[in-house]
Scaffold this motif. Structure first.
Motif, short mmCIF file in Angstrom:
data_model
loop_
_atom_site.label_atom_id
_atom_site.label_comp_id
_atom_site.label_asym_id
_atom_site.label_seq_id
_atom_site.Cartn_x
_atom_site.Cartn_y
_atom_site.Cartn_z
N TYR A 557 -2.40 -21.62 -19.03
CA TYR A 557 -3.24 -20.59 -18.42
C TYR A 557 -2.60 -19.24 -18.72
N GLU A 558 -3.38 -18.30 -19.27
CA GLU A 558 -2.89 -16.96 -19.60
C GLU A 558 -3.89 -15.94 -19.09
N LYS A 559 -3.38 -14.84 -18.51
CA LYS A 559 -4.29 -13.80 -18.06
C LYS A 559 -3.53 -12.51 -17.80
N LEU A 560 -4.19 -11.40 -18.06
CA LEU A 560 -3.68 -10.07 -17.73
C LEU A 560 -4.47 -9.58 -16.52
N ASP A 561 -3.77 -9.25 -15.43
CA ASP A 561 -4.39 -8.79 -14.20
C ASP A 561 -3.95 -7.37 -13.87
N VAL A 562 -4.81 -6.64 -13.22
CA VAL A 562 -4.51 -5.28 -12.77
C VAL A 562 -4.75 -5.21 -11.26
N PHE A 563 -3.79 -4.63 -10.52
CA PHE A 563 -3.85 -4.57 -9.07
C PHE A 563 -3.73 -3.12 -8.61
N PRO A 564 -4.86 -2.46 -8.28
CA PRO A 564 -4.79 -1.09 -7.75
C PRO A 564 -4.50 -1.10 -6.25
N THR A 565 -3.85 -0.05 -5.75
CA THR A 565 -3.61 0.13 -4.32
C THR A 565 -3.81 1.59 -3.95
N ALA A 566 -4.12 1.84 -2.69
CA ALA A 566 -4.28 3.21 -2.21
C ALA A 566 -3.97 3.25 -0.73
N HIS A 567 -3.20 4.28 -0.31
CA HIS A 567 -2.86 4.48 1.09
C HIS A 567 -3.05 5.96 1.42
N ILE A 568 -3.55 6.23 2.62
CA ILE A 568 -3.70 7.61 3.06
C ILE A 568 -3.46 7.66 4.56
N SER A 569 -2.78 8.71 5.04
CA SER A 569 -2.48 8.83 6.46
C SER A 569 -2.59 10.28 6.89
N ARG A 570 -2.80 10.49 8.19
CA ARG A 570 -2.94 11.83 8.74
C ARG A 570 -2.40 11.83 10.16
N GLN A 579 -4.29 5.89 9.61
CA GLN A 579 -3.90 5.40 8.29
C GLN A 579 -4.98 4.48 7.75
N ALA A 580 -5.31 4.64 6.48
CA ALA A 580 -6.25 3.76 5.80
C ALA A 580 -5.61 3.28 4.51
N SER A 581 -5.92 2.06 4.11
CA SER A 581 -5.30 1.52 2.90
C SER A 581 -6.20 0.49 2.24
N TYR A 582 -5.97 0.32 0.94
CA TYR A 582 -6.65 -0.71 0.15
C TYR A 582 -5.60 -1.33 -0.77
N THR A 583 -5.58 -2.65 -0.84
CA THR A 583 -4.70 -3.34 -1.78
C THR A 583 -5.45 -4.52 -2.40
N SER A 584 -5.05 -4.88 -3.60
CA SER A 584 -5.56 -6.09 -4.25
C SER A 584 -4.37 -7.01 -4.48
N ARG A 585 -4.59 -8.31 -4.23
CA ARG A 585 -3.49 -9.27 -4.28
C ARG A 585 -3.96 -10.55 -4.99
N SER A 620 -8.24 -6.25 0.05
CA SER A 620 -7.95 -6.05 1.46
C SER A 620 -8.07 -4.58 1.83
N TYR A 621 -8.76 -4.31 2.95
CA TYR A 621 -8.95 -2.94 3.44
C TYR A 621 -8.48 -2.88 4.89
N GLU A 622 -7.81 -1.77 5.25
CA GLU A 622 -7.36 -1.58 6.62
C GLU A 622 -7.60 -0.14 7.07
N LEU A 623 -7.92 0.02 8.34
CA LEU A 623 -8.01 1.33 8.98
C LEU A 623 -7.30 1.22 10.32
N ASN A 624 -6.22 1.98 10.49
CA ASN A 624 -5.35 1.84 11.65
C ASN A 624 -5.20 3.16 12.39
N ALA A 625 -4.99 3.06 13.69
CA ALA A 625 -4.73 4.24 14.52
C ALA A 625 -3.65 3.91 15.53
#
Length: 838
Positions: A557-570, A579-585, A620-625
């Motif tokens: 099995y062979e594969k190239l994967d890309v995993f973007p992430t983003a975090h933001i807080s105030r 705080q809000a965030s997005y991750t791929s796993r 995965s998406y999160e929104l925290n306070a």
């Protein structure tokens, strides 16, 4: 071709580092600003703990105008305790600095002018909050659970009932975590998560690693559900990082712990730290031997058209686990900017599961439960003694080098990790024919079979990480990592011929497993419009090869994967943090999930892997306070998680013999979950602290098993945990009462029942808190059990395991020279764990 793509991606990241570093040098960037200084005015400072000199992260800073006492601006400190408040209009100000558990600090006479736009408030030391009560000084405790913007931190020393147990006992009362009576751990409903120790990988995986680590050797546990691109993306649910106790002060320090409990459970560990000059040495060891006893029942019906073949099983079981390990290492501070660390670990992990079960086999005219109301033939009775054991010897070593550049936070780090394990696994059964009262006809067994499996697991990883803070709030991180895992195993089967065990060569099986992963990542952190943000991208090329020597086939099995992430807080007014965030796993199959050889578990059950099993992908998406109310604290987390290419263990009837069931793994479809967690820490009085958490989420699975759609199945799942800590007046006595409830849940083919548990503990400290005695009672009312039910077109199954409870444990602990955890290599462990969102 794909390797070339990874190389190009690596070159792109390195080019970005060089370009930004060159531009940064040309424009005089960095944290140490020069030239015309900041636009407008600015205030800088560093906040430390007055008692030990450690930086205080997330200390709250508020700037007020002297003219009318209105709030002008504010901020929070970073991991090193530093903060920069800007831009500020020129004028006169005063500021306040505070953090939970510390006295508030005021600083006056701050004047910003065009000639002096920068005010250096220097090093501010906050004193831990203390209250004088009738000539007895009560020091402010560390919170049982601390909520940072990117993770939860469980302070193990505050969980009295877990002391003398393992990391699993600590996690029983932790938000986002579910545990069962066998010591299995789930993070937000998933058993797929990554375990790190001090930010580094471990020779053992998942629940196995957590069961082996003594709670008394742990400083804290970090729960990270949405990690950044700097982390490995493995695991559906995130990361559990175990931070071990070690020492940072000069001299000889250490601690010793010993506990004894129900069923002759014995646990002990020690850790000694010696620091002198440029060297820091540490050595530790632990031993554990624990047992759980209980009763179990299992009813399985294989449907044969209008009838069913039924196995009704009931009996007693023993589940034991333990082992020992030793670790040692040293840090060498070559210069003020260069640190070299070497550490190693050796240990053994043991597990035994034995059961004496009564079997009743019969054919029924019913295809619904209550199968015994319509027996088509006389039942067959026998007693079965089953056994399953694992003997795993493991070892690991790692080398870490870190170089710090002149600018604070600017560093380069190289890391190498190697581990190996030798595993021996044995399972089998002995069958005694019996009458309808399950009395064996003879002391000699009528049938016996057993399997023996040996395997070697080698893991290696090498990585290089670079961090460059190009401005006060900006930072780039980039790195490359190579991982390799090799896991050959040999499987043999033996059958009793009346006098001895003889080989059954038809069931021999040898396999080879090899997986290589090349990874590159980059993250960019900065601030815009008072929002802190971090974006990241990780690329991984995976090549997996599984070879069955018995079948003479291999699967690649062979594969190239890309995993973007983003975090933001105030940071908002009134001590509110968003705080809000997005991750791929990704969740990768374990090697034994892939083995296509059909191995025998018992007379009517087989296990067979799936070599074409593919990884599952998670978004995965999160929104925290978070909000502070004086001495109280509340955190609210909402999340949405979608898994595609989901794989699970499934049960199917053998098409050639429907009386036989086969356990296997399939990519069954997709699932999604969304919900919220609310967590609160309240100090109602000087002697009572309450920590309360509640989870509520909707879980839906859309499965297609064996080319047959089971449709969409959905359930509302909920759980809650309560932890009360009481401090007895004028004494060093603590009493803890805790409880947890897990609601029902579903799987691809069935559902799991609800359960709850209540624990209590008392701890008394002596000798100025250097020596303590703790007594705990777990599962006071004996309500902890495991119940599962499955129903498909080909079979019905019900199982229940009920543990003998309550259980007791007494623990003795002694620490000398004010033992604390070692904290020098926080930057080093970021190579594996990352520092989340600042």
């Amino acid at each position: 071709m794909k390797i070339q793509v990874v190389k190009n991606f690596t070159l792109l990241i390195l080019s970005m580092i060089i370009s930004i570093s060159f531009a940064h040098a040309q424009h005089g960037g960095g944290r140490a600003q020069s030239g015309n200084g900041p636009a407008g005015g600015a205030i800088k400072l560093q906040v430390l703990d007055d008692s030990d000199g450690k930086p205080i992260e997330y200390a709250n800073i508020v700037v007020f105008s002297v003219k009318d006492s209105t709030m002008v601006s504010g901020g929070i400190t970073d991991a090193s305790g530093h903060a920069m408040i800007r831009p500020l209009p020129f004028g006169h100000y005063y500021l306040t600095i505070d953090f939970i558990g510390y006295n508030k600090h005021f600083q006056n006479s701050i004047k910003l002018t065009p000639n002096k736009p920068m005010h250096d408030a220097g090093i501010v030391k906050l004193k831990p909050a203390t209250e004088l009560l009738e000539d007895v000084t009560i020091e402010a405790d560390r919170k049982h659970i601390e909520y940072k913007i990117d993770k939860k931190i469980v302070n193990v020393s505050q969980d009295i009932s877990a002391q003398g147990g393992s990391a699993v006992d600590v996690l029983e009362n932790t938000p986002s975590i579910q545990t069962d009576i066998e010591g299995n751990v789930q993070l937000r409903g998933s058993s797929s998560f990554t375990v790190l120790i001090d930010g580094k990988p471990t020779p053992l995986e998942g629940s196995e690693a957590l069961q082996q680590i003594p709670a008394s050797a742990i400083e804290n546990i970090e729960i990270i559900t949405n990690p950044s691109a700097k982390y490995d993306p493995d695991g559906v649910a995130g990361i559990i990082n175990i931070v071990m106790k070690q020492q940072e002060n000069d001299g000889v320090n250490g601690n010793i712990n010993l506990s004894y409990g129900s069923f002759n459970a014995l646990n002990g560990d020690f850790l000694i730290n010696v620091r002198t000059g440029k060297f820091n040495f540490f050595v530790g060891a632990d031993y554990s031997d624990r047992e759980n006893h209980g009763t179990n029942e299992n009813l399985t019906a294989r449907f044969l058209g209008d009838s069913a073949f039924v196995t009704d099983i009931a009996g007693d079981g023993l589940w034991a686990h333990g082992g020992y390990s030793g670790r040692l290492g040293f840090d060498y501070y070559m210069t003020d900017k260069d640190v070299f660390t070497v550490s190693g670990k050796y240990g053994k992990w043991l597990m035994d599961r034995n059961a004496d079960r009564n079997y009743m086999l019969y054919y029924s005219g019913n295809t619904e439960p209550d199968f015994d109301t319509d027996m088509l033939s006389p039942a067959t009775y026998y007693e079965n003694n089953t056994f399953f054991s694992i003997d795993n010897t493991y070892y690991s070593g790692d080398i870490n080098y870190q170089h710090k550049f002149n600018t604070e936070g600017h560093n380069l780090q190289a890391y190498y990790f190697f581990s190996g394990s030798d595993t021996k696994q044995q399972s089998g059964f002995k069958r005694y024919d019996a009458d309808s009262e399950f009395e064996p006809y003879s002391e000699n067994f009528n049938e016996a079979e057993q399997s023996n499996e040996t395997g070697n697991n080698i893991r290696m990883r090498a990585k290089l990480d670079y961090t460059n803070p190009f401005s006060e709030n900006g930072k780039i991180e980039a790195g490359y990592q190579f991982r390799n895992r090799i896991g050959p195993s040999d499987y043999e089967y033996e059958i009793w011929n009346g006098t001895k065990y003889v080989d059954d060569s038809t069931q021999f099986n040898d396999v080879d497993f090899n997986r290589q992963i090349h990874s590159t990542y980059a993250t960019f952190t900065n601030r815009i419009w008072k929002f802190d943000y971090m974006v990241g991208l990780r690329g991984e090329y995976t090549k997996r090869n599984f070879k069955s020597i018995k079948l003479g086939e291999s699967w690649t099995y062979e594969k190239l994967d890309v995993f973007p992430t983003a975090h933001i807080s105030r940071k908002l007014k009134y001590d509110i943090q968003l705080q809000a965030s997005y991750t791929s796993r990704i969740r990768r199959p374990r090697s034994w999930f892939l083995d296509p050889f059909r191995s025998k578990m018992d007379e009517y059950t087989y296990r067979q892997g799936n070599p074409n099993l593919e990884p599952a992908y998670i978004n995965s998406y999160e929104l925290n306070a978070q909000k502070r109310f004086g001495k109280h604290f509340i955190a609210l987390e909402s999340f949405y998680k979608k898994t595609t290419n989901l794989f699970e263990r499934v049960t199917n009837a053998d098409p050639d013999n429907p009386e036989i069931l086969i356990y296997s793994f399939e990519n069954v479809g997709s699932d999604e979950s969304y919900g919220m967690e609310i967590m609160g820490n309240m100090n109602f009085t000087k002697w009572w602290n309450l920590n309360l958490t509640a989870d509520l989420y909707q879980y839906t699975i859309d499965a297609n098993i064996d080319n047959s759609s089971t449709g969409e199945n959905s359930t509302l799942t909920y759980s809650t945990r309560v932890n009360n800590t009481f401090k007895i007046k004028k004494t060093d006595t603590r009493i803890q009462l805790s409880g947890m409830y897990n609601g029902p849940s579903i799987t691809a083919q069935g559902e799991r029942g609800a359960f709850f548990m209540i624990n209590s503990a008392i701890r008394q400290e002596f000798m100025k808190r250097q020596f303590s005695v703790m007594l705990s009672v777990n599962d006071i009312f004996g309500t902890m059990q495991h119940e599962h039910e499955s129903y498909t077109q080909s079979f019905y199954s019900y199982s229940n395991f009920d543990r003998i409870s309550p259980t007791f444990r007494i623990t003795l602990s002694y620490k000398f020279n004010d033992f604390e955890r070692r904290n020098e290599n926080n930057d080093a462990i970021e190579a594996e764990g990352g520092d989340g969102m600042m």
